[in-house]
Scaffold this motif. Structure first.
Motif, mmCIF file in Angstrom:
data_model
loop_
_atom_site.group_PDB
_atom_site.id
_atom_site.type_symbol
_atom_site.label_atom_id
_atom_site.label_comp_id
_atom_site.label_asym_id
_atom_site.label_seq_id
_atom_site.Cartn_x
_atom_site.Cartn_y
_atom_site.Cartn_z
ATOM 1 N N GLN A 138 36.254 72.132 47.887
ATOM 2 C CA GLN A 138 36.345 73.437 48.527
ATOM 3 C C GLN A 138 35.945 73.331 50.007
ATOM 4 O OE1 GLN A 138 33.904 76.382 46.679
ATOM 5 N NE2 GLN A 138 34.934 78.073 47.666
ATOM 6 N N GLY A 139 36.769 73.826 50.878
ATOM 7 C CA GLY A 139 36.454 73.784 52.305
ATOM 8 C C GLY A 139 37.161 72.661 53.049
ATOM 9 N N GLU A 142 39.742 73.760 55.714
ATOM 10 C CA GLU A 142 39.151 74.237 56.969
ATOM 11 C C GLU A 142 38.804 73.041 57.872
ATOM 12 O OE1 GLU A 142 35.669 76.650 56.305
ATOM 13 O OE2 GLU A 142 35.105 76.374 58.420
ATOM 14 N N LEU A 143 38.263 71.983 57.250
ATOM 15 C CA LEU A 143 37.929 70.778 58.033
ATOM 16 C C LEU A 143 39.192 70.145 58.608
ATOM 17 C CD1 LEU A 143 35.197 69.042 55.816
ATOM 18 C CD2 LEU A 143 34.868 70.496 57.812
ATOM 19 N N ALA A 157 31.215 70.494 61.403
ATOM 20 C CA ALA A 157 31.518 71.253 60.176
ATOM 21 C C ALA A 157 31.405 70.336 58.952
ATOM 22 C CB ALA A 157 32.916 71.853 60.275
ATOM 23 N N ALA A 158 31.821 69.081 59.095
ATOM 24 C CA ALA A 158 31.720 68.130 57.978
ATOM 25 C C ALA A 158 30.254 67.826 57.664
ATOM 26 C CB ALA A 158 32.469 66.833 58.327
ATOM 27 N N ASN A 160 27.787 69.865 58.202
ATOM 28 C CA ASN A 160 27.251 71.076 57.578
ATOM 29 C C ASN A 160 27.620 71.134 56.099
ATOM 30 O OD1 ASN A 160 26.083 71.912 59.943
ATOM 31 N ND2 ASN A 160 27.728 73.319 60.521
ATOM 32 N N GLN A 161 28.874 70.825 55.802
ATOM 33 C CA GLN A 161 29.312 70.841 54.396
ATOM 34 C C GLN A 161 28.557 69.799 53.584
ATOM 35 O OE1 GLN A 161 33.097 71.283 52.944
ATOM 36 N NE2 GLN A 161 33.819 72.742 54.453
ATOM 37 N N SER A 162 28.335 68.641 54.178
ATOM 38 C CA SER A 162 27.629 67.568 53.477
ATOM 39 C C SER A 162 26.184 67.980 53.191
ATOM 40 C CB SER A 162 27.683 66.296 54.338
ATOM 41 O OG SER A 162 26.842 65.312 53.799
ATOM 42 N N ILE A 164 24.939 71.015 52.982
ATOM 43 C CA ILE A 164 24.939 72.088 51.980
ATOM 44 C C ILE A 164 25.145 71.504 50.573
ATOM 45 C CG2 ILE A 164 26.281 74.075 51.128
ATOM 46 C CD1 ILE A 164 26.730 74.771 54.173
ATOM 47 N N HIS A 165 26.081 70.566 50.468
ATOM 48 C CA HIS A 165 26.364 69.926 49.177
ATOM 49 C C HIS A 165 25.127 69.180 48.656
ATOM 50 C CE1 HIS A 165 28.812 67.901 46.137
ATOM 51 N NE2 HIS A 165 28.257 66.772 46.513
ATOM 52 N N HIS A 168 22.488 71.708 47.601
ATOM 53 C CA HIS A 168 22.938 72.377 46.374
ATOM 54 C C HIS A 168 22.660 71.512 45.146
ATOM 55 C CE1 HIS A 168 25.316 75.260 44.118
ATOM 56 N NE2 HIS A 168 25.904 74.236 43.509
#
Ligand SMILES: [Fe+2]
Ligand SMILES: [Fe+2]
Length: 200
Positions: A138-139, A142-143, A157-158, A160-162, A164-165, A168
């Motif tokens: 997911q996401g 966008e990347l 952004a990558a 940030n996603q990492s 967050i993952h 989580h």
């Protein structure tokens, strides 16, 4: 420069089919990004191809090989040995696949955690690993869109996603990831002239 096809053939015997095709996808995506953002295209192709060359090693072997080869293993890597496939991959690329270019090896070494002071080639490989065509998290769209416009924007952004993952899943953040992300945030602020203070 060593022969791409010969390296690909050797690599194919070492990885699962899925990871081999992921590696081809990273290589092709890295070539596109290198063209787009002005990194060395041939180095991007080879670094992308070999970035996961040590990924098939089980955790115990990652740790024992790191020790054997005199690699410094930090506390986070000791608790999350899979991270070592990046640094070990850089050594393996040199020792087993005949890569003598230090820029290629460095890009392989930092492809998992990222870090501060990354070169354009390092960033291209990190990002290509995240957005290559077989990735479906997911996401990711966008990347991919961000990567059409800005290398640093997509990289942030990558990161940030990492992060967050990892949070989580209750995982450990490697300090290099935090440092790499912070560096980009500060750079963005300077470029935007936002006047944001570092302690806000
Ligand atoms: Fe990897
Ligand atoms: Fe990968």
């Amino acid at each position: 420069m060593i022969e791409y096809e010969a390296v690909a053939e050797q690599l194919r015997s070492q990885l699962s089919e899925k990871r081999y095709f992921h590696s081809i996808g990273v290589s092709q995506t890295a070539v596109r990004l290198a063209h787009q953002f002005g990194a060395d295209v041939q180095k991007a192709a080879l670094a992308g191809l070999l970035h996961d060359c040590a990924r098939a090693l089980p955790n115990a072997q990652l740790l024992s090989t790191a020790e054997e080869w005199g690699l410094r293993v930090d506390l986070i890597e000791r608790c999350t040995p899979v991270l070592l496939h990046a640094k070990l991959g850089a050594l393996l690329a040199a020792r087993k696949y005949g890569v003598s270019d230090s820029e290629i090896c460095q890009a392989i070494a930092c492809h998992t955690t990222g870090g501060p002071g990354m070169t354009k080639l390092d960033k291209v490989i990190y990002l290509a690993d995240v957005i290559e065509p077989s990735r479906s998290f997911q996401g990711v769209e966008e990347l991919r869109k961000l990567a059409e416009e800005s290398l640093n924007g997509a990289l942030l952004a990558a990161y940030n996603q990492s992060v967050i993952h990892i949070l989580h899943n209750g995982g450990l953040l490697h300090p290099d990831t935090v440092a790499g992300r912070n560096e980009l945030v500060m750079q963005n602020r300077r470029e935007l002239g936002s006047g944001g203070s570092l302690d806000e």
